[in-house]
Design a protein around this motif. Structure first.
Motif, PDB file in Angstrom:
ATOM      1  N   ASP A   1      83.593 -25.734  77.025  1.00  0.00           N
ATOM      2  CA  ASP A   1      83.166 -26.459  76.055  1.00  0.00           C
ATOM      3  C   ASP A   1      82.897 -25.235  74.707  1.00  0.00           C
ATOM      4  OD1 ASP A   1      81.472 -27.786  78.685  1.00  0.00           O
ATOM      5  OD2 ASP A   1      80.560 -25.542  78.388  1.00  0.00           O
ATOM      6  N   ALA A   2      83.208 -24.596  74.387  1.00  0.00           N
ATOM      7  CA  ALA A   2      83.492 -24.541  73.155  1.00  0.00           C
ATOM      8  C   ALA A   2      84.301 -22.871  72.863  1.00  0.00           C
ATOM      9  CB  ALA A   2      82.241 -24.250  72.416  1.00  0.00           C
ATOM     10  N   ILE A   3      85.227 -23.121  71.845  1.00  0.00           N
ATOM     11  CA  ILE A   3      85.990 -22.190  72.227  1.00  0.00           C
ATOM     12  C   ILE A   3      85.852 -20.754  70.033  1.00  0.00           C
ATOM     13  CG2 ILE A   3      88.089 -21.245  71.133  1.00  0.00           C
ATOM     14  CD1 ILE A   3      89.277 -23.608  73.302  1.00  0.00           C
ATOM     15  N   VAL A   4      85.616 -20.309  70.147  1.00  0.00           N
ATOM     16  CA  VAL A   4      84.980 -19.145  69.083  1.00  0.00           C
ATOM     17  C   VAL A   4      86.516 -18.543  68.480  1.00  0.00           C
ATOM     18  CG1 VAL A   4      83.004 -18.037  67.995  1.00  0.00           C
ATOM     19  CG2 VAL A   4      82.545 -19.486  69.186  1.00  0.00           C
ATOM     20  N   ILE A   5      86.910 -18.748  67.457  1.00  0.00           N
ATOM     21  CA  ILE A   5      87.707 -17.575  67.151  1.00  0.00           C
ATOM     22  C   ILE A   5      87.372 -16.161  66.233  1.00  0.00           C
ATOM     23  CG2 ILE A   5      90.154 -17.623  65.802  1.00  0.00           C
ATOM     24  CD1 ILE A   5      90.030 -20.899  66.853  1.00  0.00           C
ATOM     25  N   GLY A   6      87.074 -15.689  66.619  1.00  0.00           N
ATOM     26  CA  GLY A   6      86.892 -14.560  65.450  1.00  0.00           C
ATOM     27  C   GLY A   6      85.781 -13.699  66.626  1.00  0.00           C
ATOM     28  N   ALA A   7      85.864 -12.240  66.551  1.00  0.00           N
ATOM     29  CA  ALA A   7      84.529 -11.404  67.610  1.00  0.00           C
ATOM     30  C   ALA A   7      83.654 -11.058  66.391  1.00  0.00           C
ATOM     31  CB  ALA A   7      84.882 -11.086  68.635  1.00  0.00           C
ATOM     32  N   GLY A   8      83.480 -11.024  64.814  1.00  0.00           N
ATOM     33  CA  GLY A   8      83.013 -10.327  63.905  1.00  0.00           C
ATOM     34  C   GLY A   8      81.059 -11.496  63.958  1.00  0.00           C
ATOM     35  N   PRO A   9      80.507 -11.205  63.292  1.00  0.00           N
ATOM     36  CA  PRO A   9      79.515 -11.387  63.542  1.00  0.00           C
ATOM     37  C   PRO A   9      78.679 -12.828  63.009  1.00  0.00           C
ATOM     38  CG  PRO A   9      79.619  -9.511  61.458  1.00  0.00           C
ATOM     39  CD  PRO A   9      80.565  -9.634  62.006  1.00  0.00           C
ATOM     40  N   SER A  10      79.179 -13.363  62.344  1.00  0.00           N
ATOM     41  CA  SER A  10      79.472 -14.836  62.355  1.00  0.00           C
ATOM     42  C   SER A  10      80.401 -15.838  64.418  1.00  0.00           C
ATOM     43  CB  SER A  10      80.211 -15.760  61.480  1.00  0.00           C
ATOM     44  OG  SER A  10      81.720 -15.566  61.660  1.00  0.00           O
ATOM     45  N   GLY A  11      81.333 -15.089  64.440  1.00  0.00           N
ATOM     46  CA  GLY A  11      81.666 -15.490  65.946  1.00  0.00           C
ATOM     47  C   GLY A  11      81.535 -15.344  66.993  1.00  0.00           C
ATOM     48  N   SER A  12      80.500 -14.211  66.559  1.00  0.00           N
ATOM     49  CA  SER A  12      79.434 -13.720  67.752  1.00  0.00           C
ATOM     50  C   SER A  12      78.855 -14.029  67.942  1.00  0.00           C
ATOM     51  CB  SER A  12      79.203 -11.918  68.268  1.00  0.00           C
ATOM     52  OG  SER A  12      80.706 -11.329  68.576  1.00  0.00           O
ATOM     53  N   ALA A  13      77.792 -14.476  67.112  1.00  0.00           N
ATOM     54  CA  ALA A  13      76.311 -15.151  66.484  1.00  0.00           C
ATOM     55  C   ALA A  13      76.731 -17.280  67.206  1.00  0.00           C
ATOM     56  CB  ALA A  13      76.052 -15.052  65.401  1.00  0.00           C
ATOM     57  N   SER A  14      77.596 -17.222  66.901  1.00  0.00           N
ATOM     58  CA  SER A  14      77.973 -18.637  67.509  1.00  0.00           C
ATOM     59  C   SER A  14      77.993 -18.721  69.130  1.00  0.00           C
ATOM     60  CB  SER A  14      79.052 -19.385  66.391  1.00  0.00           C
ATOM     61  OG  SER A  14      79.471 -19.506  65.731  1.00  0.00           O
ATOM     62  N   ALA A  15      78.795 -17.514  70.476  1.00  0.00           N
ATOM     63  CA  ALA A  15      79.451 -17.249  71.167  1.00  0.00           C
ATOM     64  C   ALA A  15      78.105 -17.271  71.875  1.00  0.00           C
ATOM     65  CB  ALA A  15      80.433 -16.557  71.243  1.00  0.00           C
ATOM     66  N   TYR A  16      76.833 -16.400  71.268  1.00  0.00           N
ATOM     67  CA  TYR A  16      75.607 -16.286  71.707  1.00  0.00           C
ATOM     68  C   TYR A  16      74.922 -17.317  71.905  1.00  0.00           C
ATOM     69  CZ  TYR A  16      71.005 -14.019  72.114  1.00  0.00           C
ATOM     70  OH  TYR A  16      69.778 -13.575  72.433  1.00  0.00           O
ATOM     71  N   THR A  17      74.770 -18.366  70.638  1.00  0.00           N
ATOM     72  CA  THR A  17      74.070 -19.079  70.781  1.00  0.00           C
ATOM     73  C   THR A  17      74.366 -20.136  72.010  1.00  0.00           C
ATOM     74  OG1 THR A  17      73.701 -18.713  68.275  1.00  0.00           O
ATOM     75  CG2 THR A  17      73.200 -21.043  69.508  1.00  0.00           C
ATOM     76  N   LEU A  18      76.117 -20.424  72.253  1.00  0.00           N
ATOM     77  CA  LEU A  18      76.424 -21.309  73.146  1.00  0.00           C
ATOM     78  C   LEU A  18      75.940 -21.130  74.280  1.00  0.00           C
ATOM     79  CD1 LEU A  18      79.733 -22.308  71.067  1.00  0.00           C
ATOM     80  CD2 LEU A  18      77.825 -24.012  71.631  1.00  0.00           C
ATOM     81  N   ALA A  19      76.586 -19.767  74.598  1.00  0.00           N
ATOM     82  CA  ALA A  19      76.898 -19.458  76.176  1.00  0.00           C
ATOM     83  C   ALA A  19      74.504 -19.165  76.129  1.00  0.00           C
ATOM     84  CB  ALA A  19      76.917 -18.045  75.834  1.00  0.00           C
TER      85      ALA A  19
END
Length: 384
Positions: A4-22
């Motif tokens: 459904d979503a791919i996030v590139i980069g597991a820094g603060p912004s990337g992890s926040a995006s992945a967390y919110t979506l998941a």
């Protein structure tokens, strides 16, 4: 495989995006090029709990120390003044390796799949291409950091000019917990942070952070100033830290690192196009007035994860207080950076005059009143 979503980069912004979506039930892939989240970052930062708590539970933040004092130091070649502030809100110093890993673990706990040691080399439509192969996603969020090669290749932003870029250089010195507490007069988990404004050897802003058993010293200056004056990055740091040599005497150098810090970005840079979104440092969302990049990164990552379309993402970025403050502060920062010397001298002279009861030396600043008023008006705009 499709996500459904791919996030590139597991820094603060990337992890926040992945967390919110998941957390909202989406199938999420989080891709990190480092060996683990935080491995590619310049380690160490000061964070504000009030910003982190807007997205994550903060009760188990892996902090180094709780900042109880912030020293604001205004230094010129011949003078120095200091103001000590005791924060009323919770501030922490953190190791970026531990903190970024903690953020990524929150995303994994919510259901995101984290893959490390994987470099994204391109994006074609809804396909993310890596050296291991390609994967498809209905939504793609680029949280690649300040070296935004993917964003630039897609035409979402341009390369930063030298006058829009600050080069930050930092060293971390290791010792023992007892020695750090002794040198900074700390107890238990107490910590201290320093903010240092100086015009020598060139206009720059620096910091000192206390961690559990180490100290970080860093400084940043505009790239165009560094080039014009022919100063190499390590020379800038060596000159900056000279007055504080006793603080690290006997400590061992654990880390030397450098990074670029954008002084321009959204809305000059496009935050999205179609189903591709950009967040964090890649979008230039760093607040130079408060030395804050992690807060805006997390908020923008959260908003990118929530966004239903490009229009709603752009709109919520403008509306978010943390992002709006970054945008409003840029005109002021653009004026202040070349005038750091003026303010270093003015603040030192004002405080000295006040202590001595003689304000006559301040008459030399009459010729700068127009400039000072302009900066005041710009500063009031940031407060709106």
């Amino acid at each position: 495989m499709k996500y459904d979503a791919i996030v590139i980069g597991a820094g603060p912004s990337g992890s926040a995006s992945a967390y919110t979506l998941a957390k909202n039930g989406y199938k999420v892939l989080l891709i990190e090029r480092g060996s683990e989240p935080g491995a590619k970052n310049v380690s160490g930062a000061m964070i504000r709990e009030s910003e982190i708590s807007k997205v994550f539970e903060t009760k188990d933040i892996p902090f180094e120390r709780i900042v109880k004092r912030v020293r604001l130091i205004f230094r010129s070649k011949d003078d120095e003044s200091e103001i000590v502030v005791k924060p009323k809100s919770k501030l922490y110093t953190v190791s970026r390796l531990k903190f970024d890993k903690w953020l990524a673990q929150r995303a994994e706990s919510a259901g995101a799949l984290l893959i490390t040691k994987t470099t994204v080399t391109g994006i074609e439509g809804n396909k993310v291409i890596t050296e291991r192969g390609s994967v498809e996603g209905d939504k793609i969020i680029i949280a690649e950091g300040a070296n935004a090669l993917l964003s630039m290749s897609l035409g979402l932003r341009r390369e930063l000019k030298n006058e829009e870029t600050v080069l930050g250089v930092k060293e971390v010195y290791a010792s023992t917990r007892n020695e750090v507490e002794k040198r900074f007069n700390l107890q238990g988990d107490e910590g201290e942070s320093w903010r240092i404004i100086t015009d020598y050897p060139l206009p720059s802003a620096g910091f000192i952070y206390t961690y559990k058993d180490s100290i970080a010293i860093g400084v940043g200056a505009r790239v165009d100033e560094i080039i014009t004056r022919g100063i190499r990055p390590f020379e800038l740091l060596d000159s900056f830290k000279m007055p504080y040599a006793e603080l690290v005497k006997g400590f061992s150098l654990r880390e030397y690192s450098a990074k670029i810090i954008p002084e321009n970005g959204f809305p000059s840079f496009k935050p999205c196009e179609g189903a591709i979104y950009v967040a964090g440092d890649a979008l230039g969302l760093i607040d130079p007035l408060t030395f804050d990049g992690i807060g805006p990164a997390i908020i923008s990552g959260y908003l990118a994860g929530k966004a239903e379309n490009c229009y709603s993402y752009s709109k919520t970025l403008f509306e978010a207080r943390e992002i709006s403050k970054v945008i409003k502060s840029r005109p002021l920062v653009k004026e202040l950076l070349p005038n750091i010397g003026l303010y270093s001298h003015l603040i030192n002279d004002f405080l000295t005059s006040w202590v001595e009861g003689d304000f006559s030396k301040l008459r030399y600043y009459k010729s700068s009143l127009g400039k000072l008023m302009k900066h005041l008006i710009l500063g009031l705009g940031v407060l709106e």
